[in-house]
Enzyme design. Structure first.
Site, PDB file in Angstrom:
ATOM      1  N   LYS A 306       0.857  -6.544   3.182  1.00 42.94           N
ATOM      2  CA  LYS A 306      -0.228  -6.457   4.180  1.00 42.94           C
ATOM      3  C   LYS A 306      -1.571  -6.866   3.580  1.00 42.94           C
ATOM      4  O   LYS A 306      -2.530  -6.090   3.534  1.00 42.94           O
ATOM      5  CB  LYS A 306      -0.327  -5.056   4.782  1.00 42.94           C
ATOM      6  CG  LYS A 306       0.899  -4.632   5.573  1.00 42.94           C
ATOM      7  CD  LYS A 306       0.658  -3.352   6.346  1.00 42.94           C
ATOM      8  CE  LYS A 306       1.854  -2.915   7.159  1.00 42.94           C
ATOM      9  NZ  LYS A 306       2.975  -2.385   6.366  1.00 42.94           N
ATOM     10  N   ASP A 309      -7.804  -9.067   2.602  1.00 45.57           N
ATOM     11  CA  ASP A 309      -9.096  -9.212   1.913  1.00 45.57           C
ATOM     12  C   ASP A 309      -9.566 -10.670   2.032  1.00 45.57           C
ATOM     13  O   ASP A 309      -8.907 -11.490   2.683  1.00 45.57           O
ATOM     14  CB  ASP A 309      -8.935  -8.790   0.438  1.00 45.57           C
ATOM     15  CG  ASP A 309     -10.208  -8.159  -0.113  1.00 45.57           C
ATOM     16  OD1 ASP A 309     -11.310  -8.657   0.222  1.00 45.57           O
ATOM     17  OD2 ASP A 309     -10.098  -7.180  -0.868  1.00 45.57           O
TER      18      ASP A 309
HETATM   19  O1  S5P Z   1       3.267  -1.569  12.420  1.00 46.48           O
HETATM   20  C1  S5P Z   1       3.971  -1.407  11.424  1.00 46.48           C
HETATM   21  C2  S5P Z   1       4.125  -2.391  10.455  1.00 46.48           C
HETATM   22  C3  S5P Z   1       4.996  -2.177   9.392  1.00 46.48           C
HETATM   23  S1  S5P Z   1       5.302  -3.486   8.340  1.00 46.48           S
HETATM   24  N1  S5P Z   1       4.693  -0.259  11.281  1.00 46.48           N
HETATM   25  C4  S5P Z   1       5.529  -0.027  10.226  1.00 46.48           C
HETATM   26  O2  S5P Z   1       6.151   1.039  10.197  1.00 46.48           O
HETATM   27  N2  S5P Z   1       5.663  -0.974   9.244  1.00 46.48           N
HETATM   28  C5  S5P Z   1       6.511  -0.727   8.057  1.00 46.48           C
HETATM   29  O3  S5P Z   1       7.861  -0.585   8.484  1.00 46.48           O
HETATM   30  C6  S5P Z   1       6.191   0.548   7.281  1.00 46.48           C
HETATM   31  O4  S5P Z   1       5.275   0.300   6.240  1.00 46.48           O
HETATM   32  C7  S5P Z   1       7.547   0.986   6.755  1.00 46.48           C
HETATM   33  O5  S5P Z   1       7.786   0.346   5.514  1.00 46.48           O
HETATM   34  C8  S5P Z   1       8.536   0.458   7.761  1.00 46.48           C
HETATM   35  C9  S5P Z   1       9.005   1.482   8.764  1.00 46.48           C
HETATM   36  O6  S5P Z   1       9.714   2.511   8.125  1.00 46.48           O
HETATM   37  P1  S5P Z   1      10.475   3.673   8.924  1.00 46.48           P
HETATM   38  O7  S5P Z   1      10.996   4.567   7.830  1.00 46.48           O
HETATM   39  O8  S5P Z   1       9.470   4.371   9.789  1.00 46.48           O
HETATM   40  O9  S5P Z   1      11.591   3.007   9.706  1.00 46.48           O
END
Ligand code: S5P
Length: 480
Positions: A306, A309
């Site tokens: 992500k 910057d």
């Molecule tokens: O909007 C977002 C974007 C991302 S990349 N919401 C998210 O949850 N993520 C990522 O997806 C988050 O950083 C984590 O690594 C993953 C979701 O994980 P979970 O355990 O909730 O399924």
């Protein structure tokens, strides 16, 4: 029965199971009416009456069934009462397979080929009923009928009919409004507002508009052929060949843990997502082993860094430091927040190495600010950097361009499902939808699942479950 139904509607209004005001539904749409049938568990007499009327409605329709199954969770006690009072066996659909033991998605005894009646509290688009039908059918049951307390009359009945399920309801929105008006519980202006809302927010049955109909839905393989970027091509190709639109998020803090997980889930995924800065023992050997596993099991590596910057800083963050991400991650992602400079910086490092980037256009977390104009500007930025940006992290389909890949995090098999604005979460802002909702309703190409897989005591089986659910949803999307 009509008099009983009228009394029931008045009772539901009195206990605030039917509310009028300004509510945000799961789809993000503002609605002037909201049904919250979960409260009925606190009113046993009403709950019993609902169950009886559901039973009588079903019997009048002539439906035949050997078992009943309530859509979790609100309809579970309703199905239980119907089962117990009328001596018809019940089945329970787990929203999440339990962590131990047999991991059955459907609990209870049944014979393959026998029929099951689905019981639901409210139907909007019918997606929760279809999802439960899919789970029942996946173990060999037959679903031809469903019964619901309230049909919002927004096209769900027709959509279910199209998938072979006849829906009976105790009451629809129009009748509910008539009863509440008759007893002067709501003013005519409110009733008219709800009627307008229903008219303008229906899932239209019948033929698709001509433009949509003319454009056949493209398979992952066909979309790969349309892509210019080699990473996008490769990803679509893997998805088509492995029959997987599942990305597992390996949010573990040790190198050994991630490698073990990658090996176990490898056969079921198209992509493994990492958060490299949470690994305590990161090393070049780790990268080498992960790359080997990616080649062996044929998946891509996506580092969820992500970047956010100025161009010059992200260049270093991408290329240098301990992690040297550009050396091993096929895909990275970036926020559009800093403006196009973030992409220009990343591109200078990534393009020569044939790397690709996803822009974070929407987020899964509650109250996030990536909405409206910000999301639109992000899509525009992606369109202006097609040589590097291959798609989005999003919660909905943002571009009609088949070369752009939409990846949706915030997915769990126990996520959402009642069409009423409720999404389950993790207590820290994360919000979940089910694989079906992500792929069919939100039109995700890839679902990203973290804890749903790696917290399971058997991650390989869990990954397989997510793979099947998400790929079946994609196949349904292709066929419809
Ligand atoms: O909007 C977002 C974007 C991302 S990349 N919401 C998210 O949850 N993520 C990522 O997806 C988050 O950083 C984590 O690594 C993953 C979701 O994980 P979970 O355990 O909730 O399924």
């Amino acid at each position: 029965m009509a008099a009983r139904m009228e009394q029931l509607i008045l009772d539901l209004f009195a206990i605030e199971a039917v509310k009028f005001g300004d509510f945000t539904l799961k789809s993000g749409i503002q609605s002037p009416i909201y049904f919250d049938l979960r409260v009925i568990v606190s009113y046993p007499v009403i709950m019993n009456e609902v169950a009886e009327l559901l039973w009588e409605t079903t019997k009048t329709s002539g439906a035949n069934f050997a078992t009943v199954c309530g859509v979790p969770y609100t309809a579970l006690p309703l199905a239980t009462l119907m089962s117990a009072h009328h001596d018809v066996p019940m089945l329970i659909r787990r929203k999440e397979a339990k962590d131990y033991g047999t991991k059955k998605m459907i609990e209870g005894k049944f014979e393959a080929g026998s029929s099951c009646l689905i019981v639901e509290d409210v139907v909007t688009s019918g997606s929760s009923v279809r999802e439960t039908a899919q789970a029942l059918e996946s173990v060999g049951l037959v679903v031809t009928d469903a019964v619901v307390l309230l049909d919002r009359e927004q096209g769900g009945k027709q959509k279910l009919k199209d998938s072979g399920i006849a829906l009976q309801s105790i009451c629809g929105t129009a009748q509910l409004l008539r009863i509440l008006r008759k007893h002067e519980k709501i003013p005519e202006s409110v009733a008219e507002q709800v009627r307008d809302f229903v008219r303008n927010n229906s899932f239209q049955p019948g033929p698709e508009p001509p433009v949509k109909k003319a454009r056949k839905a493209l398979s992952y393989g066909e979309r790969g052929d349309l892509c210019q970027h080699p990473v996008a091509k490769q990803l679509f190709d893997i998805m088509e060949r492995k029959k997987s639109n599942l990305a597992v998020s390996a949010d573990l803090c040790t190198a050994a843990g991630i490698l073990k997980l990658a090996d176990e889930v490898g056969p079921h995924i198209c992509m493994l997502k990492t958060h490299v800065d949470i690994i305590t023992d990161f090393s070049a050997e780790f990268v080498q082993s992960l790359t080997q596993l990616a080649e062996q099991h044929e998946f891509l590596i996506f580092e969820d860094r992500k970047f956010a910057d100025i161009g010059s800083t992200v260049q270093h963050q991408y290329q240098d430091g301990l992690y040297q991400i550009s050396g091993w991650a096929h895909l990275i992602n970036a926020h559009a927040l800093p403006g196009p400079g973030v992409l220009e910086g990343l591109k200078q490092v990534g393009l020569g190495k044939q790397r690709a980037c996803l822009l974070i256009a929407e987020m899964s977390s509650r109250g996030n600010l990536a909405t409206g104009e910000y999301t639109k500007a992000t899509v525009k930025m992606a369109e202006e950097h097609r040589d590097f940006v291959v798609g989005f992290i999003s919660q909905s389909q943002l571009s009609q361009d088949p070369a752009f890949i939409h990846m949706t995090p915030g997915v769990q098999l126990c996520g959402s499902g009642d069409g009423l604005g409720q999404r389950s979460g993790d207590g820290l802002g994360q919000q979940y939808v089910s694989p079906w909702d992500a792929v069919v309703e939100r039109r995700a190409d890839v679902i990203i699942v973290g804890r749903g897989v790696y917290k399971d005591p058997d991650p390989a089986t869990a990954a397989q479950r997510y793979q099947t659910a998400a790929f079946q949803a994609y196949q349904h999307r292709l066929a419809n």
